[in-house]
Write a protein that holds these residues in place. Structure first.
Motif, PDB file in Angstrom:
ATOM      1  N   ALA A  14      -5.564  13.253  10.458  1.00 39.78           N
ATOM      2  CA  ALA A  14      -4.223  12.925   9.948  1.00 39.78           C
ATOM      3  C   ALA A  14      -4.279  11.718   9.020  1.00 39.78           C
ATOM      4  N   ALA A  15      -5.026  10.691   9.413  1.00 39.42           N
ATOM      5  CA  ALA A  15      -5.135   9.477   8.592  1.00 39.42           C
ATOM      6  C   ALA A  15      -5.786   9.779   7.249  1.00 39.42           C
ATOM      7  N   HIS A  16      -6.883  10.509   7.268  1.00 41.79           N
ATOM      8  CA  HIS A  16      -7.555  10.851   6.004  1.00 41.79           C
ATOM      9  C   HIS A  16      -6.656  11.681   5.102  1.00 41.79           C
ATOM     10  N   HIS A  17      -5.898  12.593   5.700  1.00 45.35           N
ATOM     11  CA  HIS A  17      -4.957  13.393   4.918  1.00 45.35           C
ATOM     12  C   HIS A  17      -3.939  12.481   4.212  1.00 45.35           C
ATOM     13  N   VAL A  18      -3.397  11.532   4.963  1.00 46.46           N
ATOM     14  CA  VAL A  18      -2.401  10.613   4.398  1.00 46.46           C
ATOM     15  C   VAL A  18      -3.026   9.712   3.338  1.00 46.46           C
ATOM     16  N   THR A  86      -3.872 -14.833   0.556  1.00 45.04           N
ATOM     17  CA  THR A  86      -4.862 -15.717  -0.049  1.00 45.04           C
ATOM     18  C   THR A  86      -4.667 -15.698  -1.568  1.00 45.04           C
ATOM     19  N   PRO A  87      -5.321 -16.573  -2.307  1.00 48.77           N
ATOM     20  CA  PRO A  87      -5.206 -16.536  -3.768  1.00 48.77           C
ATOM     21  C   PRO A  87      -5.735 -15.241  -4.388  1.00 48.77           C
ATOM     22  N   THR A  88      -6.630 -14.541  -3.691  1.00 51.01           N
ATOM     23  CA  THR A  88      -7.209 -13.323  -4.274  1.00 51.01           C
ATOM     24  C   THR A  88      -6.580 -12.029  -3.769  1.00 51.01           C
ATOM     25  N   GLY A  89      -5.655 -12.118  -2.836  1.00 47.17           N
ATOM     26  CA  GLY A  89      -5.001 -10.917  -2.345  1.00 47.17           C
ATOM     27  C   GLY A  89      -4.366 -11.122  -0.989  1.00 47.17           C
ATOM     28  N   LYS A  90      -3.972 -10.009  -0.392  1.00 49.79           N
ATOM     29  CA  LYS A  90      -3.306 -10.042   0.906  1.00 49.79           C
ATOM     30  C   LYS A  90      -3.926  -8.984   1.812  1.00 49.79           C
ATOM     31  N   ILE A  91      -3.821  -9.246   3.107  1.00 44.99           N
ATOM     32  CA  ILE A  91      -4.194  -8.250   4.103  1.00 44.99           C
ATOM     33  C   ILE A  91      -2.982  -8.093   5.007  1.00 44.99           C
ATOM     34  N   ILE A  92      -2.552  -6.863   5.173  1.00 46.97           N
ATOM     35  CA  ILE A  92      -1.408  -6.575   6.029  1.00 46.97           C
ATOM     36  C   ILE A  92      -1.919  -5.799   7.237  1.00 46.97           C
ATOM     37  N   PHE A  93      -1.574  -6.304   8.413  1.00 46.16           N
ATOM     38  CA  PHE A  93      -1.937  -5.662   9.670  1.00 46.16           C
ATOM     39  C   PHE A  93      -0.648  -5.124  10.279  1.00 46.16           C
ATOM     40  N   ARG A  94      -0.680  -3.875  10.739  1.00 48.15           N
ATOM     41  CA  ARG A  94       0.553  -3.290  11.247  1.00 48.15           C
ATOM     42  C   ARG A  94       0.249  -2.275  12.343  1.00 48.15           C
ATOM     43  N   PRO A  95       0.892  -2.446  13.517  1.00 45.51           N
ATOM     44  CA  PRO A  95       0.786  -1.412  14.545  1.00 45.51           C
ATOM     45  C   PRO A  95       1.509  -0.146  14.071  1.00 45.51           C
ATOM     46  N   ILE A  96       1.026   1.009  14.493  1.00 48.23           N
ATOM     47  CA  ILE A  96       1.652   2.274  14.111  1.00 48.23           C
ATOM     48  C   ILE A  96       2.963   2.462  14.858  1.00 48.23           C
ATOM     49  N   GLY A  97       2.968   2.201  16.144  1.00 49.18           N
ATOM     50  CA  GLY A  97       4.191   2.361  16.933  1.00 49.18           C
ATOM     51  C   GLY A  97       3.849   2.603  18.392  1.00 49.18           C
ATOM     52  N   ASN A  98       4.843   2.468  19.235  1.00 48.64           N
ATOM     53  CA  ASN A  98       4.626   2.556  20.684  1.00 48.64           C
ATOM     54  C   ASN A  98       4.024   3.882  21.122  1.00 48.64           C
ATOM     55  N   LYS A  99       4.461   4.974  20.529  1.00 51.58           N
ATOM     56  CA  LYS A  99       3.987   6.294  20.933  1.00 51.58           C
ATOM     57  C   LYS A  99       2.555   6.560  20.447  1.00 51.58           C
ATOM     58  N   TYR A 100       2.130   5.861  19.417  1.00 50.13           N
ATOM     59  CA  TYR A 100       0.814   6.077  18.814  1.00 50.13           C
ATOM     60  C   TYR A 100       0.008   4.786  18.901  1.00 50.13           C
ATOM     61  N   LYS A 123       5.186   3.691   4.429  1.00 51.72           N
ATOM     62  CA  LYS A 123       5.084   5.100   4.056  1.00 51.72           C
ATOM     63  C   LYS A 123       3.801   5.716   4.631  1.00 51.72           C
ATOM     64  N   ILE A 124       2.708   4.977   4.600  1.00 52.35           N
ATOM     65  CA  ILE A 124       1.462   5.452   5.212  1.00 52.35           C
ATOM     66  C   ILE A 124       1.717   5.764   6.686  1.00 52.35           C
ATOM     67  N   ILE A 125       2.397   4.850   7.360  1.00 50.16           N
ATOM     68  CA  ILE A 125       2.650   5.021   8.791  1.00 50.16           C
ATOM     69  C   ILE A 125       3.581   6.202   9.054  1.00 50.16           C
ATOM     70  N   SER A 126       4.668   6.301   8.312  1.00 53.34           N
ATOM     71  CA  SER A 126       5.595   7.418   8.556  1.00 53.34           C
ATOM     72  C   SER A 126       4.930   8.757   8.235  1.00 53.34           C
ATOM     73  N   ASN A 127       4.131   8.816   7.166  1.00 52.97           N
ATOM     74  CA  ASN A 127       3.418  10.052   6.840  1.00 52.97           C
ATOM     75  C   ASN A 127       2.364  10.381   7.902  1.00 52.97           C
ATOM     76  N   PHE A 128       1.708   9.356   8.436  1.00 50.52           N
ATOM     77  CA  PHE A 128       0.719   9.561   9.493  1.00 50.52           C
ATOM     78  C   PHE A 128       1.389  10.141  10.732  1.00 50.52           C
ATOM     79  N   ILE A 129       2.505   9.562  11.140  1.00 56.78           N
ATOM     80  CA  ILE A 129       3.220  10.053  12.319  1.00 56.78           C
ATOM     81  C   ILE A 129       3.668  11.498  12.099  1.00 56.78           C
ATOM     82  N   GLN A 130       4.171  11.782  10.912  1.00 53.49           N
ATOM     83  CA  GLN A 130       4.589  13.145  10.586  1.00 53.49           C
ATOM     84  C   GLN A 130       3.393  14.101  10.642  1.00 53.49           C
ATOM     85  N   GLN A 131       2.264  13.688  10.077  1.00 50.57           N
ATOM     86  CA  GLN A 131       1.069  14.542  10.029  1.00 50.57           C
ATOM     87  C   GLN A 131       0.492  14.771  11.420  1.00 50.57           C
TER      88      GLN A 131
END
Length: 136
Positions: A14-18, A86-100, A123-131
């Protein structure tokens, strides 16, 4: 087959598809890693092969756990998103959700527009959950 391994295989597909479905590089995203809560890599998008997915997965798990612990200290519930800037970019960490029971780590370059990047992460997360729901 072990149900845990079947779930991981399904999550990986599912993740690779998204990852393939969303124009990640067009959004300034250089790398995306999806991991289990305990830091096991499920899927990676890293066309430049810049990062070690195993280490990034482990760090994602640790940082989310730390953020949740800090939140508990101030009576916050959970962690919706954690960002390292950081000056060169950002890293965003995000849980998918309680069910996943999965986490997402997204590395973006410095030119990425933060609001659009957050929208893309969501959008990555919502598409992953849908997939993953379709795959069951």
């Amino acid at each position: 087959m072990n149900p845990h391994k079947a779930n991981l295989a399904s999550a990986s597909l599912a993740a690779h598809h998204v990852f393939n479905q969303i124009g990640l590089s067009q959004n300034g995203i250089s790398t995306v890693v999806m991991t289990t809560l305990d830091g096991q890599e499920i899927a990676i998008y890293d066309p430049g092969q810049k990062f070690n997915a195993i280490r990034l997965s482990a760090m994602t798990s640790s940082l989310i756990a730390i953020a949740r612990s800090v939140g508990k200290e101030v009576d916050f519930d959970g962690c919706d998103r954690l960002m390292l800037e950081t000056p060169t970019g950002k890293i965003i960490f995000r849980p998918i959700g309680n069910k996943y029971p999965y986490l997402l780590c997204v590395v973006v370059n410095r030119d990425a527009i933060l609001g659009h990047t957050i929208w893309t992460v969501d959008k990555i997360i919502s598409n992953f959950i849908q997939q993953i729901t379709l795959d069951r």
